[in-house]
Write an enzyme that holds these catalytic residues in place. Sequence first.
Site, PDB file in Angstrom:
ATOM      1  N   GLY A  43       0.815  -1.221   0.000  1.00  0.00           N
ATOM      2  CA  GLY A  43       0.000   0.000   0.000  1.00  0.00           C
ATOM      3  C   GLY A  43       0.840   1.259   0.000  1.00  0.00           C
ATOM      4  N   CYS A  44       1.906   1.259   0.785  1.00  0.00           N
ATOM      5  CA  CYS A  44       2.781   2.432   0.873  1.00  0.00           C
ATOM      6  C   CYS A  44       3.528   2.657  -0.442  1.00  0.00           C
ATOM      7  CB  CYS A  44       3.758   2.277   2.037  1.00  0.00           C
ATOM      8  SG  CYS A  44       2.911   2.218   3.634  1.00  0.00           S
ATOM      9  N   THR A  45       3.866   1.587  -1.126  1.00  0.00           N
ATOM     10  CA  THR A  45       4.548   1.690  -2.419  1.00  0.00           C
ATOM     11  C   THR A  45       3.614   2.284  -3.461  1.00  0.00           C
ATOM     12  OG1 THR A  45       6.019  -0.150  -1.875  1.00  0.00           O
ATOM     13  CG2 THR A  45       5.765   0.388  -4.215  1.00  0.00           C
TER      14      THR A  45
END
Length: 152
Positions: A43-45
């Site tokens: 998700g952060c990527t």
Amino acid sequence: MLKEGQKAPDFTLQDQNDESVSLASFKGKKVLVYFYPRASTPGCTVQACALRDSKSELDKLNVVVLGISPDTPKKLTNFTNKQDLNFTLLADEEHVVCEAYGVWQLKKFMGRESMGVVRTSFLVNENGEIEHIFNKFKTKDHHEVVLNYLKK
């Protein structure tokens, strides 16, 4: 939790190049301070890459992006290099800034509870005040939500 119109808490943290970066040094620009749980997670990527791809639009709108997570500067260096990120990531290993912004909270995941970063972004205006808080978005849409707000 902070509110719109309040002075944004100032901070100085180490970036992905292990250099000190302060919020105060961006006076005169808008700053998107976005908090995310952990570098190099799916998700952060997705969120970081979408911001990377929106950088020219954000630049035109006089917006600087600062991503903050409880990662080490070394982990942020790896994340930046692997994803070819074109903005500053900051290490808040002791989660002091996360706590100041109210995003270090008890989270529940798969029946387990733990303290962590609740994904939230703060748009800080040219005078250092919180102009808008983004806390209802999907990681893949975050950049669009921010850009739509800025273009209003």
